[in-house]
Design a protein around this motif. Structure first.
Motif, PDB file in Angstrom:
ATOM      1  N   VAL A   1       0.837  -1.201   0.000  1.00  0.00           N
ATOM      2  CA  VAL A   1       0.000   0.000   0.000  1.00  0.00           C
ATOM      3  C   VAL A   1       0.872   1.251   0.000  1.00  0.00           C
ATOM      4  O   VAL A   1       0.615   2.202  -0.747  1.00  0.00           O
ATOM      5  CB  VAL A   1      -0.946  -0.010   1.226  1.00  0.00           C
ATOM      6  CG1 VAL A   1      -1.723   1.289   1.327  1.00  0.00           C
ATOM      7  CG2 VAL A   1      -1.895  -1.192   1.167  1.00  0.00           C
ATOM      8  N   MET A   2       1.901   1.250   0.823  1.00  0.00           N
ATOM      9  CA  MET A   2       2.796   2.402   0.876  1.00  0.00           C
ATOM     10  C   MET A   2       3.540   2.601  -0.442  1.00  0.00           C
ATOM     11  O   MET A   2       3.766   3.730  -0.873  1.00  0.00           O
ATOM     12  CB  MET A   2       3.794   2.256   2.025  1.00  0.00           C
ATOM     13  CG  MET A   2       3.161   2.384   3.390  1.00  0.00           C
ATOM     14  SD  MET A   2       2.311   3.945   3.644  1.00  0.00           S
ATOM     15  CE  MET A   2       3.664   5.078   3.577  1.00  0.00           C
ATOM     16  N   THR A   3       3.894   1.507  -1.104  1.00  0.00           N
ATOM     17  CA  THR A   3       4.550   1.613  -2.408  1.00  0.00           C
ATOM     18  C   THR A   3       3.622   2.270  -3.423  1.00  0.00           C
ATOM     19  O   THR A   3       4.039   3.138  -4.201  1.00  0.00           O
ATOM     20  CB  THR A   3       4.986   0.226  -2.903  1.00  0.00           C
ATOM     21  OG1 THR A   3       5.845  -0.360  -1.931  1.00  0.00           O
ATOM     22  CG2 THR A   3       5.695   0.308  -4.226  1.00  0.00           C
ATOM     23  N   GLY A   4       2.363   1.881  -3.412  1.00  0.00           N
ATOM     24  CA  GLY A   4       1.380   2.483  -4.320  1.00  0.00           C
ATOM     25  C   GLY A   4       1.155   3.953  -4.037  1.00  0.00           C
ATOM     26  O   GLY A   4       1.089   4.783  -4.957  1.00  0.00           O
ATOM     27  N   ILE A   5       1.053   4.297  -2.762  1.00  0.00           N
ATOM     28  CA  ILE A   5       0.847   5.698  -2.387  1.00  0.00           C
ATOM     29  C   ILE A   5       2.050   6.547  -2.788  1.00  0.00           C
ATOM     30  O   ILE A   5       1.900   7.665  -3.302  1.00  0.00           O
ATOM     31  CB  ILE A   5       0.569   5.811  -0.874  1.00  0.00           C
ATOM     32  CG1 ILE A   5      -0.809   5.211  -0.563  1.00  0.00           C
ATOM     33  CG2 ILE A   5       0.649   7.251  -0.397  1.00  0.00           C
ATOM     34  CD1 ILE A   5      -1.112   5.089   0.909  1.00  0.00           C
ATOM     35  N   MET A   6       3.243   6.032  -2.573  1.00  0.00           N
ATOM     36  CA  MET A   6       4.441   6.776  -2.950  1.00  0.00           C
ATOM     37  C   MET A   6       4.553   6.923  -4.466  1.00  0.00           C
ATOM     38  O   MET A   6       4.997   7.961  -4.966  1.00  0.00           O
ATOM     39  CB  MET A   6       5.696   6.100  -2.393  1.00  0.00           C
ATOM     40  CG  MET A   6       5.807   6.192  -0.887  1.00  0.00           C
ATOM     41  SD  MET A   6       5.790   7.874  -0.259  1.00  0.00           S
ATOM     42  CE  MET A   6       7.313   8.493  -0.915  1.00  0.00           C
ATOM     43  N   ALA A   7       4.142   5.898  -5.224  1.00  0.00           N
ATOM     44  CA  ALA A   7       4.177   5.997  -6.685  1.00  0.00           C
ATOM     45  C   ALA A   7       3.227   7.081  -7.174  1.00  0.00           C
ATOM     46  O   ALA A   7       3.568   7.860  -8.082  1.00  0.00           O
ATOM     47  CB  ALA A   7       3.815   4.654  -7.305  1.00  0.00           C
ATOM     48  N   ILE A   8       2.058   7.157  -6.573  1.00  0.00           N
ATOM     49  CA  ILE A   8       1.097   8.199  -6.947  1.00  0.00           C
ATOM     50  C   ILE A   8       1.645   9.576  -6.571  1.00  0.00           C
ATOM     51  O   ILE A   8       1.531  10.533  -7.348  1.00  0.00           O
ATOM     52  CB  ILE A   8      -0.265   7.937  -6.281  1.00  0.00           C
ATOM     53  CG1 ILE A   8      -0.892   6.683  -6.875  1.00  0.00           C
ATOM     54  CG2 ILE A   8      -1.195   9.132  -6.435  1.00  0.00           C
ATOM     55  CD1 ILE A   8      -2.110   6.185  -6.136  1.00  0.00           C
ATOM     56  N   ALA A   9       2.262   9.689  -5.401  1.00  0.00           N
ATOM     57  CA  ALA A   9       2.826  10.969  -4.963  1.00  0.00           C
ATOM     58  C   ALA A   9       3.939  11.425  -5.899  1.00  0.00           C
ATOM     59  O   ALA A   9       4.039  12.613  -6.230  1.00  0.00           O
ATOM     60  CB  ALA A   9       3.352  10.852  -3.532  1.00  0.00           C
TER      61      ALA A   9
ATOM     62  N   GLY B   1       5.823  14.963 -10.168  1.00  0.00           N
ATOM     63  CA  GLY B   1       6.395  15.118 -11.502  1.00  0.00           C
ATOM     64  C   GLY B   1       5.511  15.953 -12.399  1.00  0.00           C
ATOM     65  O   GLY B   1       6.004  16.804 -13.159  1.00  0.00           O
ATOM     66  N   LEU B   2       4.218  15.736 -12.324  1.00  0.00           N
ATOM     67  CA  LEU B   2       3.275  16.540 -13.101  1.00  0.00           C
ATOM     68  C   LEU B   2       3.333  17.997 -12.677  1.00  0.00           C
ATOM     69  O   LEU B   2       3.315  18.904 -13.523  1.00  0.00           O
ATOM     70  CB  LEU B   2       1.858  15.984 -12.934  1.00  0.00           C
ATOM     71  CG  LEU B   2       0.752  16.659 -13.726  1.00  0.00           C
ATOM     72  CD1 LEU B   2       1.018  16.502 -15.219  1.00  0.00           C
ATOM     73  CD2 LEU B   2      -0.590  16.074 -13.361  1.00  0.00           C
ATOM     74  N   TYR B   3       3.421  18.243 -11.383  1.00  0.00           N
ATOM     75  CA  TYR B   3       3.522  19.607 -10.863  1.00  0.00           C
ATOM     76  C   TYR B   3       4.781  20.301 -11.386  1.00  0.00           C
ATOM     77  O   TYR B   3       4.739  21.464 -11.803  1.00  0.00           O
ATOM     78  CB  TYR B   3       3.523  19.571  -9.340  1.00  0.00           C
ATOM     79  CG  TYR B   3       3.683  20.916  -8.678  1.00  0.00           C
ATOM     80  CD1 TYR B   3       2.621  21.810  -8.607  1.00  0.00           C
ATOM     81  CD2 TYR B   3       4.897  21.286  -8.113  1.00  0.00           C
ATOM     82  CE1 TYR B   3       2.768  23.039  -8.004  1.00  0.00           C
ATOM     83  CE2 TYR B   3       5.057  22.513  -7.502  1.00  0.00           C
ATOM     84  CZ  TYR B   3       3.987  23.390  -7.444  1.00  0.00           C
ATOM     85  OH  TYR B   3       4.142  24.608  -6.853  1.00  0.00           O
ATOM     86  N   VAL B   4       5.892  19.598 -11.379  1.00  0.00           N
ATOM     87  CA  VAL B   4       7.152  20.166 -11.875  1.00  0.00           C
ATOM     88  C   VAL B   4       7.042  20.482 -13.362  1.00  0.00           C
ATOM     89  O   VAL B   4       7.489  21.544 -13.819  1.00  0.00           O
ATOM     90  CB  VAL B   4       8.324  19.209 -11.589  1.00  0.00           C
ATOM     91  CG1 VAL B   4       9.574  19.617 -12.342  1.00  0.00           C
ATOM     92  CG2 VAL B   4       8.608  19.143 -10.094  1.00  0.00           C
ATOM     93  N   CYS B   5       6.446  19.591 -14.134  1.00  0.00           N
ATOM     94  CA  CYS B   5       6.294  19.823 -15.578  1.00  0.00           C
ATOM     95  C   CYS B   5       5.403  21.026 -15.862  1.00  0.00           C
ATOM     96  O   CYS B   5       5.738  21.864 -16.712  1.00  0.00           O
ATOM     97  CB  CYS B   5       5.727  18.583 -16.255  1.00  0.00           C
ATOM     98  SG  CYS B   5       6.901  17.233 -16.346  1.00  0.00           S
TER      99      CYS B   5
END
Length: 70
Positions: A39-47, A52-56
C-alpha cells in the motif's frame, strides 16, 4: 467542604499518571501480521507522479513566461 473537593481532585491528578504508566495490552501479534508495504509503495508511486506533473506544469509556465518577455 471546598478543601475536601480540592484534595480529591489533587489526589486524582497525582494518582492518575502512575496508574496510566502501567503496561497496556500487547498488540504486537495483531499489528505484526498486517503488511502495509504494498500500500505504501502504491501511495508513494502516486505521490511521485503528482509531483512530476507539478514540476512539468510549472516548468512550462516559466518557459512560456520567459518566451513572452523576450
Amino acid at each position: 467542604m471546598y478543601f475536601s473537593s480540592c484534595l480529591a481532585v489533587a489526589s486524582a491528578v497525582v494518582i492518575s499518571p502512575s496508574v496510566m504508566a502501567a503496561d497496556g495490552p500487547d498488540y504486537t501479534q495483531i499489528t505484526g501480521a498486517v503488511d502495509f508495504e504494498a500500500v505504501m509503495t502504491g501511495i508513494m508511486a502516486i505521490a511521485v507522479a503528482v509531483a512530476g506533473l507539478y514540476v512539468c506544469v510549472n516548468g512550462v509556465k516559466k518557459l512560456t513566461a520567459f518566451l513572452r518577455s523576450a
